[in-house]
Scaffold this active site. Structure first.
Site, short mmCIF file in Angstrom:
data_model
loop_
_atom_site.label_atom_id
_atom_site.label_comp_id
_atom_site.label_asym_id
_atom_site.label_seq_id
_atom_site.Cartn_x
_atom_site.Cartn_y
_atom_site.Cartn_z
N HIS A 198 122.14 64.89 -16.78
CA HIS A 198 123.19 64.02 -17.33
C HIS A 198 124.30 63.68 -16.35
CE1 HIS A 198 121.95 64.20 -21.62
NE2 HIS A 198 121.46 65.37 -21.26
N LYS A 234 128.18 51.96 -28.45
CA LYS A 234 128.76 51.93 -29.81
C LYS A 234 129.71 50.74 -29.96
CE LYS A 234 128.23 56.86 -29.70
NZ LYS A 234 128.86 58.12 -29.26
N LYS A 287 137.37 58.24 -24.54
CA LYS A 287 136.35 59.06 -23.90
C LYS A 287 137.08 60.25 -23.29
CE LYS A 287 135.26 55.43 -21.29
NZ LYS A 287 133.81 55.34 -21.20
N ARG A 288 136.34 61.27 -22.80
CA ARG A 288 137.00 62.37 -22.13
C ARG A 288 137.84 61.85 -20.97
NH1 ARG A 288 135.59 67.71 -23.76
NH2 ARG A 288 137.02 68.34 -22.10
N LYS A 312 136.32 58.32 -14.63
CA LYS A 312 136.30 57.33 -15.71
C LYS A 312 137.46 56.34 -15.56
CE LYS A 312 134.09 60.60 -18.95
NZ LYS A 312 132.78 60.03 -19.32
N THR A 342 127.67 56.36 -23.61
CA THR A 342 127.09 56.00 -24.90
C THR A 342 128.15 55.33 -25.77
OG1 THR A 342 127.50 58.29 -25.53
CG2 THR A 342 125.22 57.69 -25.02
#
Ligand code: GPK
Length: 817
Positions: free
Chosen positions: A362, A664, A552-553, A558, A660
């Protein structure tokens, strides 16, 4: 497919009476005053009873089929709330709404009483839960296996702008969905030593001597598939002391000493580690991993033996999927069982292992590739270290045979790194599996070409891709009733189990009436979110603004910081020109930082500081609002995502394995602004280049930019808006009383080379945002693009993903009707 008729055992007529009975008998409570939590619990127990009946009624077919089964081993599952998911999947919504109304409640209010089951950190755990839903819906025979943590992922509170963590005691008020199977305990061993002995035939054998033991108790959570015809079991292990407490110590008056070993044992399932990348070298984490693996393999082998065939047929009956390297000690454990306990020969046992296991990677973040110091592993699991060393010795002979004399290659591929004496869990997983997959096409390419090229050369065909997916039941049908109703009214209900059917919406993008309805659904969701934000934070947000969302985290790669730079730049532009032709925006950002992640916590503080300043500025507050959403979690995502119009997916290219959340949002009609990273690339291909805002360096360009020695200073000097935004943050414009607060963030950027290339992508990001603004000012064009996003998301269903796993990796056929 028509809406499933409720089978008899759903017994909706007696639902109201059942709820009242459960409030009395299980909760031991009065019906008055009518407390919503009590009635939620009563309803939950009433549903649980129906679910168990349904499971008992359907499991026979499942057992009789004798088909191969998959075991999905994961240290994390992130189901969120269960009630509404059960109700929708079992087709009981109308009945439950009626029953709740008869008792004086709305079903939605009761559902709000449930606490999330937060037994995972983020994407990896949520993916596992989406796959449970899809396995149940697609009738793929299998089980999820994990740990029932007493405490899930911490609750995040924002205090004076900073993240604070609170323990998540999620079972304190009972957990109706968990079925404790107290009668099926297993013993799990730790510590002790490996002891050689000679068996009666004179063969040298090994056994695990003088070990401590801990009991593993299975706790089941049933997962009904959509239509309610098939139920998958998620078995989570809880640790219990094998001895209770030491009576001897107790009799000598040492009560606390007597409790010590009990506490030590039960610690194993006490708490989820709150990091979304591996924790290096924590003994308790290793014990958690082995605890999951040992109990699960015992259960699998018990079931295998019960069904008859010998071990040579084991891989024809059993597929084990390792969700990341966390459960990889299973490779050594299965070898130990087969060789030491079942007395198979090494080669035979090894062939069985390799045909049984498959491994999903992952992440490519180098700091996240899990390793364990050999001496720590050897102390906790002495026999396993010996077995790993033997696997490694034989493996390196293979490498040497393929590349004679290439000692460097042997060192690079070794399972136990000869230099650091650390066990590389990814190497063990690759060597012990028949397939290794990444989670999006780009990610799988990077695994083969950059991270594990020498393994790929050694094992052609072992590396493969399965792009992640999400369940359309939770993430559209249940989370977005307004849009689901509209879709079903136009194309019928079959999209819920066959998501490609959404393509039938494509022509409707040209229909002005449909676009109007589409906008109305989005507006309803935006109002729902505005009410939620008001309730949780006391802040009003305006549903007639562009909802721009990044949830998100918190992680440097990110690039929430890049989002902040856009906000600050927009703020500056609006201050200079109050009549700037851009749509008013509400920027919503949410996410938890690992408690020990200094930089991520600073970035949260920066977001809250920018929000305070911007929201207090009368000159811009009607045009720009910034909100940090505390405690992002699954149930919050269900409210936020359907209301979003712009989805921020802006990681440094090559670093987000898949994502992911990106799926969504697009499924719910948000347009993506994003980089060519992870599954964004495949989303772009699916929805069309003109319906997504792509910007920034590609993964190859990121690599080349870093290799050439990137100089952020030059870039900043050449870009006045960027320089201004960085300067404001660095000078303490947003935190006048603590001007140096964000110096560490700026140091990272300007003095340490800006590893995540925020400054390199800044200008491209702003240009993409200009395109966002322009399109949003044309509501008809924006809505058409939104419809095209939803219509083209069929591929990203987790039904497609699990069917790919079943066919290409597990070699399992879905069961018939
Ligand atoms: C990856 F390595 C990890 C991890 O420890 N935790 C985690 O949530 C995520 N992930 C990736 O970061 C995402 O890109 C990906 O979509 C998700 O796993 C599921 O594959």
């Amino acid at each position: 497919m028509a809406k499933p008729a409720a089978p008899d055992f759903h017994q909706l007529e007696s639902l109201g009476e059942d709820i009242k009975r459960y409030v009395l008998s299980i909760l031991g409570n009065d019906l008055y005053p009518p407390d919503p939590f009590r009635y939620y619990s009563g309803l939950a127990y009433a549903i649980r009873e129906r679910l168990i009946r349904m499971w008992l009624a359907t499991q026979a077919s499942y057992y009789d089929s004798m088909s191969k089964r998959v075991y999905y081993l994961s240290m994390e599952f992130l189901p969120g709330r269960f009630l509404m998911n059960y109700i929708t999947n079992m087709g009981m919504e109308d009945g439950c709404r009626q029953a709740a109304a008869d008792l004086g409640f709305s079903l939605d209010d009761l559902a709000e009483e449930e606490r999330d089951a937060g037994l995972g950190n983020g994407g990896l755990g949520r993916l596992a839960s989406c796959y449970m839903d899809s396995m149940a819906t697609q009738r793929i025979p299998g089980y999820g296996y994990g740990i029932l943590y007493d405490y899930g992922l911490f609750h995040q509170r924002i205090v004076n702008g900073w993240q604070e963590e609170e323990a998540d005691n999620w079972r304190r008020h009972g957990s109706p969905w968990v079925i404790d199977r107290v009668e099926h305990l297993y013993e799990v061993k730790f510590y002790g030593r490996s002891e050689a002995y000679t068996d009666p035939q004179g063969v040298l054998r090994y056994r695990w001597a003088e070990a401590d033991t801990v009991m593993a108790m299975p706790c089941d959570i049933l997962i009904p598939g959509h239509g309610g015809k098939h139920v998958t079991n998620m078995r989570l292990w809880a640790a219990a002391s094998s001895t209770g407490f030491s009576l001897r110590d107790f009799n000598q008056g040492d009560f606390l000493g007597a409790m010590q070993s009990k506490i030590h044992s039960e610690n194993i399932s006490k708490v989820l580690y709150p990091n979304d990348e591996p924790i290096q070298g924590k003994e308790l984490r290793l014990r958690q991993q082995y605890f999951l693996v040992a109990a699960t393999l015992r259960d699998i082998i018990r079931r295998h033996k019960k069904s008859g065939p010998g071990f040579d047929e084991f891989p024809d009956q059993v597929a084990i999927q390792l969700n990341d390297t966390h459960p990889t000690i299973a490779v050594a454990e299965l070898m130990r069982i087969l060789v030491d306990e079942e007395f198979l020969g090494w080669d035979e046992a090894w062939a069985i292992c390799r045909r049984t296991f498959a491994y999903t990677n992952h992440t490519v973040l180098p700091e996240a590739l899990e390793t364990w110091p050999a001496d720590l592993l050897g102390r906790v699991l002495p026999r396993h270290l010996e077995i790993i060393a033997e696997i490694d010795r034989r493996f390196l002979l293979e490498v040497a045979a393929a590349h004679p004399g290439d000692q460097g290659r042997q060192n690079r591929l070794a399972i136990i790194d000869p230099a650091s004496r650390r066990v590389r869990m990814a190497h063990l997983a690759i060597v012990g599996s028949h397939k290794v997959n990444g989670v999006a096409r780009l990610h799988s390419d990077i695994l083969r070409e950059k991270v594990f090229p020498e393994f790929d050369a050694l094992y052609p065909g072992k590396f493969t891709n399965v792009t992640n997916g999400i369940t359309p039941r939770r993430w559209l049908l249940q989370a977005n009733p307004a849009l689901s109703r509209l879709i079903t009214a136009r194309i019928g209900p079959d999209w819920t189990t066959d998501l490609d059917r959404l393509a039938e919406l494509l022509p409707l993008a040209e229909d002005p009436d449909f676009r109007k309805d589409w906008r109305a659904a989005k507006r309803e969701n935006k109002k729902r979110l505005a009410r939620y934000v008001l309730r949780k934070s006391g802040m009003g947000i305006n549903p007639d603004t562009l909802f721009d969302v990044q949830v998100k985290r918190m992680h440097e790669y990110k690039r929430q910081f890049l989002n902040v730079l856009h906000v600050v730049t927009l703020y500056n532009r609006l201050r200079r020109d109050p009549h700037l032709a851009v749509p008013p925006r509400t920027v919503l950002i949410g996410g938890k930082a690992a408690p020990g992640y200094f930089m991520a916590k600073r970035i949260i503080r920066l977001i809250t500081a920018v929000a305070e300043t911007v929201n207090a500025d009368d000159a811009v507050r009607s045009r720009l609002r910034v909100v940090f959403l505390p405690n992002y979690c699954v149930s919050q995502a269900e409210k936020v995502i359907p209301a979003a119009e712009l989805s921020q997916q802006i990681s440094t290219a090559g670093m987000e394995a898949s994502g992911t959340g990106n799926m969504k949002f697009a499924l719910n009609g948000a347009l993506t602004i994003g980089t060519l990273d992870g599954a964004n690339i495949e989303i772009m291909e699916a929805v069309g280049r003109e319906n997504i805002f792509i910007f920034g360096l590609t993964a190859k360009e990121v690599e080349a930019t870093r290799a050439a020695g990137y100089d952020p200073g030059r870039r900043v000097a050449a870009d006045a808006e960027l320089a201004e935004a960085l300067d404001m943050i660095g000078r303490g414009y947003f935190t006048p009383s603590e001007p140096d607060l964000f110096a560490p963030i700026l140091d990272n950027l300007l003095r340490h080379g800006d590893y995540y290339l925020v400054t390199a992508d800044y200008r491209a990001c702003l240009e993409a945002q200009d395109a966002v603004n322009a399109l949003y000012l044309d509501p008809e064009a924006w809505t058409a693009a939104s419809i095209r996003n939803t219509a083209n998301m069929g591929f990203f269903s987790s039904d497609r993903a699990v069917l790919e796993y079943a066919k290409n990796i597990w070699n399992i056929e879905p069961l018939g009707e």
